[in-house]
Design a protein around this motif. Sequence first.
Motif, short mmCIF file in Angstrom:
data_model
loop_
_atom_site.label_atom_id
_atom_site.label_comp_id
_atom_site.label_asym_id
_atom_site.label_seq_id
_atom_site.Cartn_x
_atom_site.Cartn_y
_atom_site.Cartn_z
N GLU A 119 0.83 -1.21 0.00
CA GLU A 119 0.00 0.00 0.00
C GLU A 119 0.86 1.26 0.00
OE1 GLU A 119 -2.69 -0.14 3.33
OE2 GLU A 119 -3.65 -1.98 2.61
N LEU A 120 1.92 1.27 0.80
CA LEU A 120 2.81 2.43 0.85
C LEU A 120 3.52 2.63 -0.49
CD1 LEU A 120 4.27 2.00 4.44
CD2 LEU A 120 2.74 3.82 3.66
N ASN A 121 3.93 1.54 -1.12
CA ASN A 121 4.55 1.65 -2.44
C ASN A 121 3.57 2.19 -3.47
OD1 ASN A 121 7.23 0.93 -1.94
ND2 ASN A 121 6.79 -1.25 -2.08
N HIS A 122 2.30 1.80 -3.38
CA HIS A 122 1.29 2.34 -4.29
C HIS A 122 1.06 3.84 -4.06
CE1 HIS A 122 0.34 -1.82 -5.31
NE2 HIS A 122 -0.21 -1.31 -6.40
N LYS A 123 1.34 4.31 -2.85
CA LYS A 123 1.19 5.73 -2.53
C LYS A 123 2.43 6.53 -2.93
CE LYS A 123 -1.86 5.11 1.46
NZ LYS A 123 -1.95 5.27 2.93
N GLY A 124 3.42 5.88 -3.54
CA GLY A 124 4.59 6.60 -4.01
C GLY A 124 5.87 6.35 -3.23
N GLN A 125 5.80 5.58 -2.17
CA GLN A 125 7.02 5.24 -1.43
C GLN A 125 7.85 4.30 -2.29
OE1 GLN A 125 6.68 7.62 1.37
NE2 GLN A 125 8.12 6.06 1.97
N ASN A 126 9.13 4.20 -1.98
CA ASN A 126 10.03 3.27 -2.65
C ASN A 126 10.62 2.38 -1.56
OD1 ASN A 126 11.99 1.91 -4.06
ND2 ASN A 126 12.93 3.74 -4.92
N ILE A 127 9.93 1.26 -1.28
CA ILE A 127 10.31 0.38 -0.18
C ILE A 127 10.61 -1.01 -0.73
CG2 ILE A 127 9.59 -0.69 1.99
CD1 ILE A 127 7.53 1.64 2.23
N VAL A 128 11.76 -1.54 -0.35
CA VAL A 128 12.12 -2.92 -0.60
C VAL A 128 12.20 -3.57 0.77
CG1 VAL A 128 13.91 -4.49 -1.44
CG2 VAL A 128 13.43 -2.37 -2.68
N ALA A 129 11.52 -4.71 0.93
CA ALA A 129 11.47 -5.35 2.24
C ALA A 129 11.96 -6.80 2.17
CB ALA A 129 10.05 -5.32 2.79
N PHE A 130 12.75 -7.14 3.16
CA PHE A 130 13.18 -8.52 3.38
C PHE A 130 12.53 -8.96 4.68
CE2 PHE A 130 16.52 -6.43 0.99
CZ PHE A 130 16.76 -7.33 -0.04
N MET A 131 11.73 -10.02 4.62
CA MET A 131 11.00 -10.47 5.80
C MET A 131 11.40 -11.90 6.13
SD MET A 131 7.39 -8.63 5.03
CE MET A 131 7.48 -8.53 3.26
N SER A 132 11.59 -12.16 7.40
CA SER A 132 12.13 -13.44 7.85
C SER A 132 11.18 -14.60 7.73
CB SER A 132 12.61 -13.31 9.29
OG SER A 132 11.52 -12.94 10.12
N CYS A 133 9.89 -14.34 7.70
CA CYS A 133 8.93 -15.43 7.64
C CYS A 133 7.59 -14.90 7.13
CB CYS A 133 8.76 -16.11 9.00
SG CYS A 133 8.29 -15.01 10.34
N SER A 134 6.69 -15.82 6.87
CA SER A 134 5.37 -15.46 6.35
C SER A 134 4.45 -14.96 7.46
CB SER A 134 4.72 -16.69 5.72
OG SER A 134 5.50 -17.18 4.67
N GLU A 135 3.31 -14.48 7.03
CA GLU A 135 2.27 -14.10 7.98
C GLU A 135 1.88 -15.33 8.79
OE1 GLU A 135 -2.02 -11.78 8.01
OE2 GLU A 135 -1.07 -12.28 6.11
N ASP A 136 1.67 -15.16 10.07
CA ASP A 136 1.28 -16.24 11.00
C ASP A 136 2.34 -17.33 11.13
OD1 ASP A 136 -1.16 -14.98 11.54
OD2 ASP A 136 -2.11 -15.96 9.83
N GLU A 137 3.57 -17.03 10.79
CA GLU A 137 4.66 -18.00 10.92
C GLU A 137 5.64 -17.53 11.98
OE1 GLU A 137 7.99 -20.26 8.13
OE2 GLU A 137 6.98 -18.50 7.36
N LYS A 138 6.12 -18.45 12.77
CA LYS A 138 7.15 -18.13 13.76
C LYS A 138 8.51 -18.34 13.12
CE LYS A 138 4.64 -19.09 17.97
NZ LYS A 138 4.82 -17.91 18.75
N LEU A 139 9.49 -17.59 13.61
CA LEU A 139 10.84 -17.77 13.12
C LEU A 139 11.32 -19.18 13.45
CD1 LEU A 139 12.52 -14.45 14.25
CD2 LEU A 139 11.97 -15.13 11.94
N PRO A 140 12.08 -19.78 12.55
CA PRO A 140 12.62 -21.09 12.88
C PRO A 140 13.58 -20.96 14.06
CG PRO A 140 13.54 -20.28 10.82
CD PRO A 140 12.49 -19.30 11.26
#
Length: 140
Positions: free
Chosen positions: A88-109
């Motif tokens: 949503e923020l990128n659609h509003k004109g932000q320039n964000i690249v994100a690295f995420m450790s796990c999926s939604e509802d997932e705990k880190l290994p």
Amino acid sequence: SSDLDPTTREVGDMLSKVMHRSLNERIIIHYFGQGSLPPSNGQLYFFNSQHNNYRKMPLESVVGSSASPVILIIDVDNAGSLAKYIEELNHKGQNIVAFMSCSEDEKLPAAPSLPLDILSSSILLPLESAIWFHSEIGRA
């Protein structure tokens, strides 16, 4: 700038110092929340001023005022829940690249043989992580 267990105020102060960088500079925001509350509803959690409770901070407050491109490294349980807010923020004109450790509802290994910050280490210390990984594979 780096801070361990910052309060919401300290986060706001740090962000206000870097959010007005030029467009050719990229801001890296590293959120390592091992043991903290996982993100929910587009909120990240930081300590209150007494460090005895967590307070919410909307993702938009963390990156919303940046004119510079932003790299987010989100290394916490449920990190993937932020994907739709980042989009949503990128659609509003932000320039964000994100690295995420796990999926939604997932705990880190978690395993005794794994570092707690495997994603962060792989991105921020790639050579050291590769050497560690190679030595661990050799033991298996």
